[in-house]
Scaffold this active site. Structure first.
Site, PDB file in Angstrom:
ATOM      1  CB  SER A  56      12.901   9.529  -4.099  1.00 36.02           C
ATOM      2  OG  SER A  56      12.062   8.608  -3.507  1.00 36.02           O
ATOM      3  CG  HIS A 112      15.596   9.849   0.718  1.00 35.27           C
ATOM      4  ND1 HIS A 112      16.568   9.807  -0.252  1.00 35.27           N
ATOM      5  CD2 HIS A 112      14.653   8.953   0.319  1.00 35.27           C
ATOM      6  CE1 HIS A 112      16.220   8.943  -1.184  1.00 35.27           C
ATOM      7  NE2 HIS A 112      15.074   8.415  -0.862  1.00 35.27           N
ATOM      8  CD  GLU A 126      20.236  11.467   0.044  1.00 36.18           C
ATOM      9  OE1 GLU A 126      19.238  10.855  -0.391  1.00 36.18           O
ATOM     10  OE2 GLU A 126      21.152  11.849  -0.695  1.00 36.18           O
ATOM     11  CG  ASN A 164      16.846   8.310  -5.617  1.00 38.80           C
ATOM     12  OD1 ASN A 164      17.075   7.137  -5.916  1.00 38.80           O
ATOM     13  ND2 ASN A 164      16.037   8.640  -4.635  1.00 38.80           N
TER      14      ASN A 164
HETATM   15  P1  NAD Z   1       3.303   4.138  -2.457  1.00 39.20           P
HETATM   16  O1  NAD Z   1       2.661   4.345  -3.775  1.00 39.20           O
HETATM   17  O2  NAD Z   1       3.565   2.745  -1.992  1.00 39.20           O
HETATM   18  O3  NAD Z   1       2.453   4.896  -1.295  1.00 39.20           O
HETATM   19  C1  NAD Z   1       2.012   6.208  -1.408  1.00 39.20           C
HETATM   20  C2  NAD Z   1       0.854   6.396  -0.437  1.00 39.20           C
HETATM   21  O4  NAD Z   1       0.504   7.770  -0.384  1.00 39.20           O
HETATM   22  C3  NAD Z   1      -0.414   5.624  -0.845  1.00 39.20           C
HETATM   23  O5  NAD Z   1      -0.819   4.801   0.229  1.00 39.20           O
HETATM   24  C4  NAD Z   1      -1.431   6.735  -1.116  1.00 39.20           C
HETATM   25  O6  NAD Z   1      -2.763   6.365  -0.779  1.00 39.20           O
HETATM   26  C5  NAD Z   1      -0.902   7.832  -0.184  1.00 39.20           C
HETATM   27  N1  NAD Z   1      -1.387   9.178  -0.478  1.00 39.20           N
HETATM   28  C6  NAD Z   1      -1.525   9.774  -1.695  1.00 39.20           C
HETATM   29  N2  NAD Z   1      -2.025  11.030  -1.531  1.00 39.20           N
HETATM   30  C7  NAD Z   1      -2.177  11.219  -0.192  1.00 39.20           C
HETATM   31  C8  NAD Z   1      -2.657  12.300   0.609  1.00 39.20           C
HETATM   32  N3  NAD Z   1      -3.070  13.435   0.068  1.00 39.20           N
HETATM   33  N4  NAD Z   1      -2.680  12.150   1.963  1.00 39.20           N
HETATM   34  C9  NAD Z   1      -2.268  10.984   2.522  1.00 39.20           C
HETATM   35  N5  NAD Z   1      -1.820   9.919   1.814  1.00 39.20           N
HETATM   36  C10 NAD Z   1      -1.768  10.043   0.486  1.00 39.20           C
HETATM   37  O7  NAD Z   1       4.652   4.993  -2.511  1.00 39.20           O
HETATM   38  P2  NAD Z   1       6.017   4.751  -1.697  1.00 39.20           P
HETATM   39  O8  NAD Z   1       6.897   3.867  -2.502  1.00 39.20           O
HETATM   40  O9  NAD Z   1       5.699   4.429  -0.281  1.00 39.20           O
HETATM   41  O10 NAD Z   1       6.650   6.216  -1.789  1.00 39.20           O
HETATM   42  C11 NAD Z   1       6.247   7.243  -0.909  1.00 39.20           C
HETATM   43  C12 NAD Z   1       7.309   8.324  -0.904  1.00 39.20           C
HETATM   44  O11 NAD Z   1       8.557   7.763  -0.482  1.00 39.20           O
HETATM   45  C13 NAD Z   1       7.562   8.937  -2.286  1.00 39.20           C
HETATM   46  O12 NAD Z   1       7.861  10.299  -2.118  1.00 39.20           O
HETATM   47  C14 NAD Z   1       8.783   8.167  -2.782  1.00 39.20           C
HETATM   48  O13 NAD Z   1       9.534   8.867  -3.725  1.00 39.20           O
HETATM   49  C15 NAD Z   1       9.548   7.996  -1.472  1.00 39.20           C
HETATM   50  N6  NAD Z   1      10.504   6.891  -1.435  1.00 39.20           N
HETATM   51  C16 NAD Z   1      10.202   5.684  -2.006  1.00 39.20           C
HETATM   52  C17 NAD Z   1      11.130   4.645  -1.938  1.00 39.20           C
HETATM   53  C18 NAD Z   1      10.820   3.285  -2.509  1.00 39.20           C
HETATM   54  O14 NAD Z   1      11.738   2.440  -2.601  1.00 39.20           O
HETATM   55  N7  NAD Z   1       9.577   2.991  -2.867  1.00 39.20           N
HETATM   56  C19 NAD Z   1      12.359   4.837  -1.267  1.00 39.20           C
HETATM   57  C20 NAD Z   1      12.613   6.074  -0.678  1.00 39.20           C
HETATM   58  C21 NAD Z   1      11.681   7.097  -0.770  1.00 39.20           C
END
Ligand code: NAD
Length: 285
Positions: free
Chosen positions: A118, A140, A152, A190
C-alpha cells in the site's frame, strides 16, 4: 495451456486477488507461511463462489471450474510455471524484501515480480533482487478486491516498459482498470486517503465528535460510501498504522504523518477492525 500465477500471502488482499484471478480463467497458487490463513482463504473462496451461484453471477459449473483453478501451498510450489508472482504479505519492508529475494531466485527469468504494498517503496522492496529489478512492479489492488475496479500500477525507475505493459494487461484480464503512478511513499491513493483517516482518529481523540458522528458527517457531507473510521476497520487498523509510519518515515512532517495515538492504542490492544471482530466499532454481533 492456461496462465498460472502465484499469490504470496493469503490474508484479506491475497485471498481476494486469488479468487479474482481464478474467476478470470487464470490458475492460481495461493502461498502462505500460515496453514490457518490458507484454510481461511479456502473457506472464503468456497463461500464467495457459493454466493455468486446463489446470486446468479455464475453457474454452478463455472464456480466448480474456478475452484479447480485454485491451489493452496505452504511453498512456492508452482513457481516454475508462473508468469506472475504477486506478493500480498504483511505490510513490513523486511518481510517483503525477504520474500522478493526468494522470488527472484525461485521464479523463472521472465516472471513479473509484483507487490500489492500500500505504501512501501517499490525500489526498496526490490533492492535485493539483482538483475531481476526490471521485473519488479507495484500492483496495488483495493479492498474488497473482487469488487473494487482500480489497480494502481507503480513503476520504479528500474521497472521496464515490458513489465509495465504485461502488468497492465493482467490487470485488464482480471476485469480491473489499471492507472499508473510513480514510486513515492503511499503513491497517490494512500498519500491522500491515509492522512484523512488519521485525522478522523485525531478528531475522535480530541473529542470533536464520536465515531458514529464523524463517519455520518463525512458520509453525508462528502458523499463517501462509508465514513473514514468505518473504512479504517475494513482496511485493518494495523495496516493503517503501518502506512502512516511509511509516510512519516518517507516524507517527514511528524505533525502531518505520525499515526494518531488513538489508532496506535487500538492496534496495540489487538483491535484491528473487521478481521478481529473489533476495531473502532464492535462486529461481534
Ligand atoms: P493480512 O494481515 O490480512 O495478510 C497478510 C498475510 O501475509 C497473512 O496471511 C500472513 O500469514 C502472510 N505472510 C506473512 N509473512 C509471509 C511470508 N513470508 N510468506 C508468505 N506469506 C506471509 O494483510 P492484508 O490486509 O491482506 O495486506 C497484505 C498487503 O496488501 C499489505 O502489503 C497491505 O498493505 C496491502 N493492502 C492492503 C489493503 C487492505 O485494505 N487491507 C488494501 C490494499 C493493499
Amino acid at each position: 495451456m492456461s496462465e498460472v500465477i502465484s499469490v504470496i500471502g493469503a490474508g484479506t488482499m491475497g485471498s481476494g486477488i486469488a479468487i479474482t484471478a481464478a474467476s478470470a480463467g487464470i490458475e492460481v497458487c495461493q502461498v502462505d507461511v500460515s496453514s490457518d490463513q490458507l484454510e481461511r482463504a479456502k473457506q472464503y473462496h468456497a463461500k464467495t463462489l457459493a454466493r455468486n451461484v446463489e446470486k446468479e453471477r455464475m453457474t454452478a459449473d463455472e464456480a466448480e471450474a474456478t475452484k479447480a483453478r485454485l491451489s493452496y501451498c505452504d511453498s512456492h510450489a508452482r513457481a516454475a510455471e508462473s508468469s506472475f508472482a504477486i506478493e500480498a504479505a504483511t505490510e513490513n519492508a523486511d518481510i517483503k524484501k525477504k520474500i522478493f529475494g526468494a522470488m527472484a531466485s525461485t521464479y523463472p527469468a521472465d516472471c513479473i515480480l509484483a507487490t500489492n504494498t500500500s505504501s512501501i517503496s517499490i525500489s526498496e522492496i526490490g533492492s535485493g533482487v539483482g538483475d531481476a529489478a526490471d521485473r519488479v512492479i507495484g500492483m496495488h489492488f483495493f479492498n474488497p478486491v473482487p469488487v473494487m475496479k482500480l489497480v494502481e500500477v507503480i513503476k520504479s525507475p528500474a521497472t521496464s516498459e515490458d513489465t509495465l505493459a504485461r502488468t497492465i494487461a493482467l490487470s485488464e484480464r482480471m476485469g480491473k482498470t489499471p492507472i499508473p503512478a510513480n514510486d513515492f511513499p503511499g503513491f497517490v491513493s494512500n498519500r491522500v486517503l491515509m492522512p484523512m483517516i488519521n485525522e478522523a482518529f485525531h478528531a475522535w481523540n480530541d473529542g470533536v465528535a464520536g465515531p458514529e458522528e464523524i463517519d455520518g458527517i463525512m458520509k453525508l457531507g462528502c458523499a463517501f460510501p462509508m465514513g473514514p473510521l468505518r473504512l479504517a476497520d475494513l482496511i485493518g487498523l494495523d495496516v493503517c498504522r503501518d502506512i502512516m509510519l511509511v509516510l512519516h518515515e518517507g516524507l517527514g512532517h511528524p505533525d502531518k504523518y505520525a499515526p494518531c495515538t488513538k489508532l496506535v492504542e487500538l492496534v496495540e490492544a489487538g483491535h484491528l477492525g473487521n478481521k478481529t471482530g473489533k476495531g473502532v466499532y464492535d462486529y461481534s454481533s
